[in-house]
Design a protein around this motif. Structure first.
Motif, mmCIF file in Angstrom:
data_model
loop_
_atom_site.group_PDB
_atom_site.id
_atom_site.type_symbol
_atom_site.label_atom_id
_atom_site.label_comp_id
_atom_site.label_asym_id
_atom_site.label_seq_id
_atom_site.Cartn_x
_atom_site.Cartn_y
_atom_site.Cartn_z
ATOM 1 N N ALA A 23 36.774 39.081 48.163
ATOM 2 C CA ALA A 23 38.326 39.389 46.641
ATOM 3 C C ALA A 23 36.863 39.047 46.269
ATOM 4 N N THR A 24 36.178 38.467 45.717
ATOM 5 C CA THR A 24 35.024 38.692 44.594
ATOM 6 C C THR A 24 34.296 40.041 44.939
ATOM 7 N N SER A 25 33.700 40.087 45.832
ATOM 8 C CA SER A 25 33.422 41.687 45.893
ATOM 9 C C SER A 25 33.896 42.569 45.358
ATOM 10 N N TRP A 26 34.794 42.689 46.004
ATOM 11 C CA TRP A 26 36.647 43.601 45.109
ATOM 12 C C TRP A 26 36.294 43.538 43.864
ATOM 13 N N LEU A 27 36.723 41.756 42.834
ATOM 14 C CA LEU A 27 36.481 42.111 41.895
ATOM 15 C C LEU A 27 35.198 42.400 41.299
ATOM 16 N N LEU A 28 33.933 42.598 41.631
ATOM 17 C CA LEU A 28 32.914 42.879 40.946
ATOM 18 C C LEU A 28 32.899 44.329 40.983
ATOM 19 N N GLN A 29 33.061 45.050 42.011
ATOM 20 C CA GLN A 29 33.064 46.472 42.136
ATOM 21 C C GLN A 29 33.559 46.436 41.309
ATOM 22 N N LYS A 30 35.057 46.409 40.914
ATOM 23 C CA LYS A 30 35.849 46.541 40.050
ATOM 24 C C LYS A 30 36.226 46.793 38.638
ATOM 25 N N HIS A 31 35.124 45.773 38.101
ATOM 26 C CA HIS A 31 35.002 45.260 36.915
ATOM 27 C C HIS A 31 34.147 45.726 36.172
ATOM 28 N N VAL A 32 32.828 45.274 37.592
ATOM 29 C CA VAL A 32 31.469 45.384 36.378
ATOM 30 C C VAL A 32 30.653 46.461 37.280
ATOM 31 N N HIS B 128 54.795 27.774 37.818
ATOM 32 C CA HIS B 128 56.162 28.007 39.009
ATOM 33 C C HIS B 128 55.745 27.593 40.412
ATOM 34 N N PHE B 129 54.719 26.766 40.790
ATOM 35 C CA PHE B 129 53.881 26.024 41.786
ATOM 36 C C PHE B 129 53.720 26.895 42.844
ATOM 37 N N GLN B 130 53.650 27.746 42.233
ATOM 38 C CA GLN B 130 53.039 28.513 43.563
ATOM 39 C C GLN B 130 51.561 29.638 42.907
ATOM 40 N N ASP B 131 51.159 30.219 43.298
ATOM 41 C CA ASP B 131 49.980 31.316 43.522
ATOM 42 C C ASP B 131 50.479 32.331 42.168
ATOM 43 N N MET B 132 49.182 32.927 41.462
ATOM 44 C CA MET B 132 49.649 33.670 40.679
ATOM 45 C C MET B 132 50.328 35.400 41.666
ATOM 46 N N PRO B 133 50.703 35.705 41.316
ATOM 47 C CA PRO B 133 50.927 37.630 41.753
ATOM 48 C C PRO B 133 50.242 38.152 42.279
ATOM 49 N N GLU B 134 49.016 38.175 41.395
ATOM 50 C CA GLU B 134 47.573 38.599 41.836
ATOM 51 C C GLU B 134 47.218 38.298 42.928
ATOM 52 N N PHE C 106 39.818 49.477 45.071
ATOM 53 C CA PHE C 106 40.205 48.842 43.912
ATOM 54 C C PHE C 106 41.224 48.422 43.595
ATOM 55 N N SER C 107 42.576 49.815 44.070
ATOM 56 C CA SER C 107 43.766 49.206 42.840
ATOM 57 C C SER C 107 44.225 48.680 43.585
ATOM 58 N N ASP C 108 44.992 47.731 42.147
ATOM 59 C CA ASP C 108 45.959 46.283 43.180
ATOM 60 C C ASP C 108 47.384 46.355 43.633
ATOM 61 N N PRO C 109 47.049 45.540 44.539
ATOM 62 C CA PRO C 109 48.634 45.549 45.857
ATOM 63 C C PRO C 109 49.443 44.310 44.752
ATOM 64 N N THR C 110 50.799 45.629 44.871
ATOM 65 C CA THR C 110 51.699 45.316 44.431
ATOM 66 C C THR C 110 52.767 43.949 45.155
ATOM 67 N N ALA C 111 52.411 44.390 46.699
ATOM 68 C CA ALA C 111 53.257 43.132 47.023
ATOM 69 C C ALA C 111 52.207 42.807 48.212
ATOM 70 N N PRO C 112 52.351 41.406 48.967
ATOM 71 C CA PRO C 112 51.481 40.935 50.261
ATOM 72 C C PRO C 112 51.144 41.778 51.039
ATOM 73 N N ALA C 113 50.557 41.967 51.808
ATOM 74 C CA ALA C 113 50.176 42.751 53.345
ATOM 75 C C ALA C 113 50.686 42.002 54.116
ATOM 76 N N PRO C 114 51.046 43.133 54.881
ATOM 77 C CA PRO C 114 52.506 42.815 56.403
ATOM 78 C C PRO C 114 51.723 41.730 57.409
ATOM 79 N N LEU C 115 52.578 41.830 58.025
ATOM 80 C CA LEU C 115 52.268 41.125 58.866
ATOM 81 C C LEU C 115 51.756 41.634 60.110
#
Length: 843
Positions: free
Chosen positions: A667-676, A805-811, A821-830
């Motif tokens: 996820a760090t690599s994804w963020l860096l490539q997306k934002h830097v 909200h007692f849970q993690d952020m949607p992102e 590097f598009s933002d997923p809108t739903a959790p990955a499927p099983l």
């Protein structure tokens, strides 16, 4: 006068010998032994005692063929006499039982500090010379045996791998019965005579071990004959059970499923007959239980065939240091704590003590036991069993002689279908459970799983398609997968699980143990002792390789966010890595397919402690079966899907070991490539932690060329690690520019919280890693400042969101790897075949 009080297992001051009302009042010297056999057994016992004293004291003059002088005495007197005579006594009687019945018996010395006993008994039966040809059965070999005991370049003072009749070192007390029952499982003709010292009986593992009988199935397993040796004392104080009355001991052991037979006294002629009779009764009782069970099929508890009868055991009360000087300088010794180690420790300084030592040794009449060449006389040598029935030649004590490779299925058949890296979610151990199910089916008599009531919780429940949980207790209709013939050994004791498995492996079989990561540390010391046993075995080629001790840690620190801080401790690996590189392997498979690869390798390996850590919670999956095979074969590799350096030198290396650290690093690599824009990132995943070490320190260690090919020579490395940070720093010590490694790991921060908050609390989140990485890329400092500010804001938003909200952020909940590097809108499927929510939680 001093007299032995069997009721208290000690000598006492008494005007006359104390009487015993229970259980054997006024015993007579009669029993199953003929006078001729009794005489020979008595002399064999004195020969063993003589050899034990000689090992502790003598440097020369082994048969006392000249007056004893201080030049004949070792400069350092080491060893434990207190338990030796009693254990010699038991050994002689087991030899008699074996010769009389052709029983298949092995001996476990719980008081393993009585190392002189097993050395002496193996020497007398000839097995010691067979594995140590220089220790010949004559006066020259006897001299070498004495000189080698507890001396530099010689042998240790405990029952280590050097002595062929030992599979249990016994230096750390508490594990004898666990090893005994592990040895008996699936060994239907074996009787494990397990001597439990009364000091050892006070330890927690031993006290918990008595319940092992509730898992022993006489229809398929061997038997354990516990011999509780109450000689009264530990190092300096009395033992609890020695001062416990017979009535209370009877109640205690009957409640645990045993019938105790008491043997006691200090008159050898009487005790010989009593012990012979007790052994005969025990042997008959064992065979009767097994005969009935094998004829009818053993039922659990109160099934159709009724409850199982109690198993026999022996309580032996004899003096500590039996046959040594009764008093020294006016202080009682025999039958007291003073006999625990070296009863006469100043023989070189005190001429009177030297005379006492000589008198003590001459009372055994060595000239009547050994011939002119120093060989045990024929009529005594004939008391030992023949061939492999000798307890030092029994192949089960050298389990590698009997080891058969497992028939293993092709692990590729259980591979998880991965459409792309980080695109589906699965519980990694589920596919391993399917694999283990078929391992059990293919190996129905030499593979078992051991687990403290967590097989379902650890997602290995497919094993129950092939077998059940083992129990000999009553079964009711609502129980789940319980049966006497079960091959999953579940008991809520890490000590029992680990100890049973060790005994099972040491006698030539295969298995694995799974546990919650935090509570595996309960048996840190047990694993240490097992690893040390294997390290020593490497010095003796006649000790054949055994199957590895395979440990699976699934409910780990990072995903025990639901259980809280008590369940968050990754330190088991820290202890394992203190052992020598020849015997320890540590793996962190990042996903299901890597876990299958690693565990298949572990089940094929020999003489290792394999520690495999992989979480059981639903997590992103990364590699196809073929990719996982290539990755695990290398131990570490560059993950190209998350890397954009084009094969050139990157700006930053993101390294990771562990499933949760892998998610955060990717996820760090994804963020860096997306934002830097323009940043060049390399992601290196480590599955075999030992590859980070120097090849001088571990066989799996990478040479410097290979290491630099992954991590470069000069580029900063931000390393996300599953455990404590010092491990990585110690492993890369000595590599090029080791200061460039910046490790994030578990900092002992935790609570009941959200999954992502665990990595935030320990500053190993993707945002922490990204900020850290950008601080080490000076060429992009101007572009990085905005990104650093954004990542810092995200940490603040996370802090506020989870408290509302007692849970993690949607992102965070929805994140998965996207190549654009598009933002997923739903959790990955099983992943295909993964189960959805079940009726109740077992997390």
């Amino acid at each position: 006068m001093l007299a032995f009080d069997a009721a208290l297992s000690t000598v006492i001051e008494s005007p006359e010998k104390p009487a015993r009302a229970e259980p054997t009042a006024a015993p007579k010297a009669d029993g199953p032994l003929s006078p001729e056999l009794l005489s020979r057994m008595q002399r064999y016992w004195t020969a063993a005692n003589f050899l034990c004293v000689g090992q502790i004291y003598l440097l020369d003059n082994p048969l006392l063929r000249e007056p004893l002088t201080k030049e004949h005495i070792k400069p350092r007197l080491l060893g434990h006499w207190g338990t030796s005579a009693g254990q010699n006594f038991i050994y002689v009687h087991l030899n008699r039982l074996i010769r009389q019945t052709d029983a298949n018996v092995i001996y476990i010395a719980g008081p393993g500090h009585g190392g002189p006993t097993l050395n002496a008994c193996a020497y007398l039966e000839g097995t010691y010379t067979e594995v140590h040809p220089e220790i010949t059965q004559d006066i020259h070999g006897m001299r070498l045996l004495f000189r080698s005991f507890s001396t530099p370049g010689g042998i240790p003072s405990h029952c280590g791998p050097h002595t062929p009749n030992s599979m249990h070192e016994g230096g750390e007390l508490g594990y004898s019965l666990l090893h005994a029952f592990g040895a008996a499982f699936d060994n239907p003709d074996l009787i494990v005579a397990c001597v439990v010292g009364d000091g050892e009986a006070e330890t927690c593992p031993l006290e918990g071990s008595w319940k092992s009988v509730k898992f022993l199935n006489p229809a398929r397993d061997g038997a354990v004959l516990p011999i509780l040796h109450l000689n009264g004392y530990k190092i300096s104080g009395p033992t609890v059970m020695a001062r416990t009355g017979d009535e209370e001991l009877v109640s205690w052991f009957q409640g645990h499923g045993y019938t105790p037979y008491f043997v006691e006294g200090d008159d050898p002629a009487i005790v010989h007959q009593l012990l012979a009779a007790a052994l005969d009764r025990c042997y008959a009782g064992i065979r009767e239980i097994q005969k009935n069970a094998r004829a009818k099929g053993a039922s659990a508890g109160t099934g159709p065939n009724g409850p199982l009868p109690p198993w026999p055991m022996i309580v032996l009360r004899t003096p500590k240091g039996w046959t040594c000087p009764k008093e020294v300088d006016g202080a009682p010794v025999e039958g007291t704590f003073r006999a625990h180690q070296v009863p006469l420790s100043t023989v070189c300084e005190n001429p009177e003590h030297l005379k006492m030592l000589e008198a003590w040794m001459r009372q055994y009449r060595p000239e009547e036991l050994f011939d002119k060449d120093g060989r045990l006389i024929a009529e005594l040598a004939a008391l030992a069993p023949d061939g492999d029935r000798r307890m030092g030649a029994n192949p089960r004590v050298n389990g590698g002689r009997l080891l058969k490779s497992l028939d293993l299925p092709d692990f590729a058949q259980y591979a998880l279908a991965i459409p792309g890296p980080g695109q589906v979610v699965a519980e990694a151990p589920r596919k391993l459970g399917e694999y283990l199910r078929d391992v059990i089916r293919l190996n129905p008599a030499n593979f078992r799983m051991f687990c403290p009531d967590e097989t379902n919780s650890n997602r290995l429940n497919s094993a129950f398609d092939a077998t059940n949980r083992c129990t000999m207790e009553p079964i009711v209709s609502i129980d789940d997968h319980l049966a006497p013939d079960g091959r999953v050994m579940e008991v809520l004791s890490e000590h029992l699980c680990e100890g049973w498995l060790e005994g099972y492996l040491l006698t030539g079989r295969h298995g694995m143990w799974s546990s919650y990561e935090a509570f595996a540390q309960v048996v840190d010391s047990m694993v240490t002792q097992h690893a040390k046993w294997m390290e020593q075995c490497l010095e003796y080629p006649w000790r054949r390789p055994i199957a590895s001790l395979n440990v699976l840690l699934t409910s780990h620190a990072w995903r025990n966010d639901h259980n809280g801080f008590s369940h968050q401790a990754p330190g088991f690996v820290d202890n394992a890595l203190q052992r020598r590189g020849e015997v320890v392997r540590v793996y962190y498979p990042p996903d299901s397919n890597c876990l299958l690869n690693v565990f298949d390798h572990c089940l094929r390996s020999r003489n290792y402690v394999n520690v495999v850590t992989c979480g059981k919670q639903p997590e992103l999956q990364w590699l196809t079966c073929d990719e996982a095979l290539a990755h695990c074969s290398q131990g570490a590799s560059i993950w190209k899907f998350a890397t954009n350096d084009g094969g050139s030198e990157p700006d930053i290396v993101l390294a990771c070991a562990g499933d949760v650290p892998t998610i955060e690093a990717c996820a760090t690599s994804w963020l860096l490539q997306k934002h830097v824009p323009g940043i060049k990132v390399r992601v290196v995943n480590v599955v075999d932690l030992n590859v980070l070490m120097s090849p001088d320190d571990h066989p799996h260690g990478m040479d410097n060329i290979s290491f630099n090919a992954l991590f470069t020579r000069d580029v900063d490395v931000v390393f996300a690690f599953h455990g404590y940070r010092w491990i990585i720093h110690s492993m890369v010590h000595g590599r090029a520019n080791e200061g460039r490694f910046h490790v994030r790991g578990f900092n002992d921060e935790g609570t009941t919280t959200t999954p992502f908050d665990m990595v935030v609390l320990n500053k190993m989140s993707r945002y922490h890693l990204a900020i850290d990485a950008l601080k080490h890329v000076p060429r992009l400092r101007s572009q990085a400042s905005d990104a650093i500010d954004m990542f810092s804001r995200k940490l603040y938003e996370h802090h506020v969101y989870i408290r509302q909200h007692f849970q993690d952020m949607p992102e965070i909940r929805n994140w998965s790897w996207t190549g654009d590097f598009s933002d997923p809108t739903a959790p990955a499927p099983l992943a295909k075949g993964q189960p959805r929510a079940q009726l109740f939680t077992d997390s």
